[in-house]
Design a protein around this motif. Structure first.
Motif, short mmCIF file in Angstrom:
data_model
loop_
_atom_site.label_atom_id
_atom_site.label_comp_id
_atom_site.label_asym_id
_atom_site.label_seq_id
_atom_site.Cartn_x
_atom_site.Cartn_y
_atom_site.Cartn_z
N LEU A 172 43.96 40.98 51.04
CA LEU A 172 42.26 40.88 51.34
C LEU A 172 41.67 40.45 50.15
N THR A 173 42.17 40.92 48.76
CA THR A 173 41.35 40.46 47.66
C THR A 173 41.85 38.99 47.34
N ILE A 174 42.62 38.34 47.70
CA ILE A 174 43.02 36.78 47.47
C ILE A 174 42.12 36.04 48.65
N THR A 175 41.94 36.48 49.76
CA THR A 175 41.45 35.78 50.74
C THR A 175 40.01 35.99 50.47
N SER A 176 39.58 37.06 49.91
CA SER A 176 38.10 37.45 49.58
C SER A 176 37.56 36.23 48.59
N GLY A 177 38.45 35.88 47.56
CA GLY A 177 38.11 34.79 46.50
C GLY A 177 38.15 33.59 47.06
N VAL B 195 30.59 24.81 50.24
CA VAL B 195 29.95 24.22 51.61
C VAL B 195 28.47 24.63 51.74
N THR B 196 27.79 25.46 50.75
CA THR B 196 26.58 25.63 50.95
C THR B 196 25.85 25.48 49.52
N ARG B 197 24.49 25.41 49.84
CA ARG B 197 23.66 25.18 48.75
C ARG B 197 22.54 26.33 48.82
N PRO B 198 22.13 26.78 47.43
CA PRO B 198 22.48 26.83 46.26
C PRO B 198 23.89 27.20 46.04
N TRP B 199 24.62 26.54 45.43
CA TRP B 199 26.30 27.17 45.48
C TRP B 199 26.10 28.31 44.41
N GLN B 200 25.11 28.59 43.71
CA GLN B 200 25.30 29.92 42.62
C GLN B 200 25.15 30.88 43.44
N VAL B 201 24.27 31.21 44.46
CA VAL B 201 24.10 32.27 45.23
C VAL B 201 25.47 32.82 46.02
N SER B 202 25.90 31.53 46.61
CA SER B 202 27.29 31.90 47.29
C SER B 202 28.35 32.27 46.23
N LEU B 203 28.46 31.78 45.35
CA LEU B 203 29.50 32.17 44.30
C LEU B 203 29.26 33.42 43.54
N THR C 110 27.45 36.11 45.21
CA THR C 110 27.90 37.06 46.19
C THR C 110 29.58 37.09 46.67
N GLY C 111 29.92 35.68 46.60
CA GLY C 111 31.44 36.15 46.90
C GLY C 111 32.25 36.63 45.58
N ALA C 112 31.75 36.60 44.26
CA ALA C 112 32.40 37.23 43.15
C ALA C 112 32.29 38.73 43.23
N VAL C 113 30.79 39.31 43.81
CA VAL C 113 30.64 40.35 43.84
C VAL C 113 31.69 41.03 44.96
N LYS C 114 31.76 40.34 46.21
CA LYS C 114 32.75 40.84 47.17
C LYS C 114 33.91 40.67 46.79
N THR C 115 34.42 39.85 46.14
CA THR C 115 36.09 39.92 45.79
C THR C 115 36.08 40.94 44.63
N ILE C 116 35.34 41.35 43.53
CA ILE C 116 35.40 42.28 42.83
C ILE C 116 35.46 43.72 43.37
N LEU C 117 34.76 43.99 44.48
CA LEU C 117 34.23 45.25 45.36
C LEU C 117 35.62 45.19 46.26
N THR C 118 36.13 44.25 46.64
CA THR C 118 37.34 44.35 47.47
C THR C 118 38.61 44.62 46.52
N GLY C 119 38.68 44.14 45.62
CA GLY C 119 39.67 44.44 44.50
C GLY C 119 39.56 45.94 44.13
#
Length: 118
Positions: free
Chosen positions: A43-48, A57-65, A67-76
């Motif tokens: 789950l942690t690896i797939t989240s990252g 695949v989205t813009r602005p990429w900073q928002v996606s990155l 949000t994804g970092a927060v999700k990955t950290i919280l998943t870990g």
């Protein structure tokens, strides 16, 4: 900036967050037959990985990155830092993915590509 880039006819960020949520639900129900430690790693690896793909695949990429970092950290943290069972871990991560996916959806749009921008 509007784009026609879609995955299965939908916004790519929604598809990727839905896949992550489905994977977490499969772990919660024990369908994959993984040990608690293996499920946490998966789950942690797939989240990252999904976070990086969503940012690509989205813009602005900073928002996606972000949000994804927060999700990955919280998943870990949930997977390795909290004394929860595999079922609880899958349920928490599934709910977390849904909430962050809904927050992300209104703030990004699919990236223009050579295919969608003739």
């Amino acid at each position: 900036m509007t784009s026609n880039f879609k995955i299965l006819g939908r916004d790519p960020s929604i598809i990727l967050y839905a896949l992550q949520s489905i994977l977490a639900a499969l772990v919660a129900f024990g369908v994959l037959g993984l040990t608690e430690h293996a499920a946490a790693i998966l789950l942690t690896i797939t989240s990252g990985v999904f976070a990086l793909i969503t940012a690509a695949v989205t813009r602005p990429w900073q928002v996606s990155l972000f949000t994804g970092a927060v999700k990955t950290i919280l998943t870990g943290l949930v997977a390795f830092g909290l004394p929860v069972s595999e079922v609880q871990m899958g349920a928490i991560i599934s709910a977390l993915t849904i909430v962050l996916g809904l927050l992300l959806y209104g703030n990004v749009e699919p990236k223009d590509t050579a295919i969608t921008n003739p």
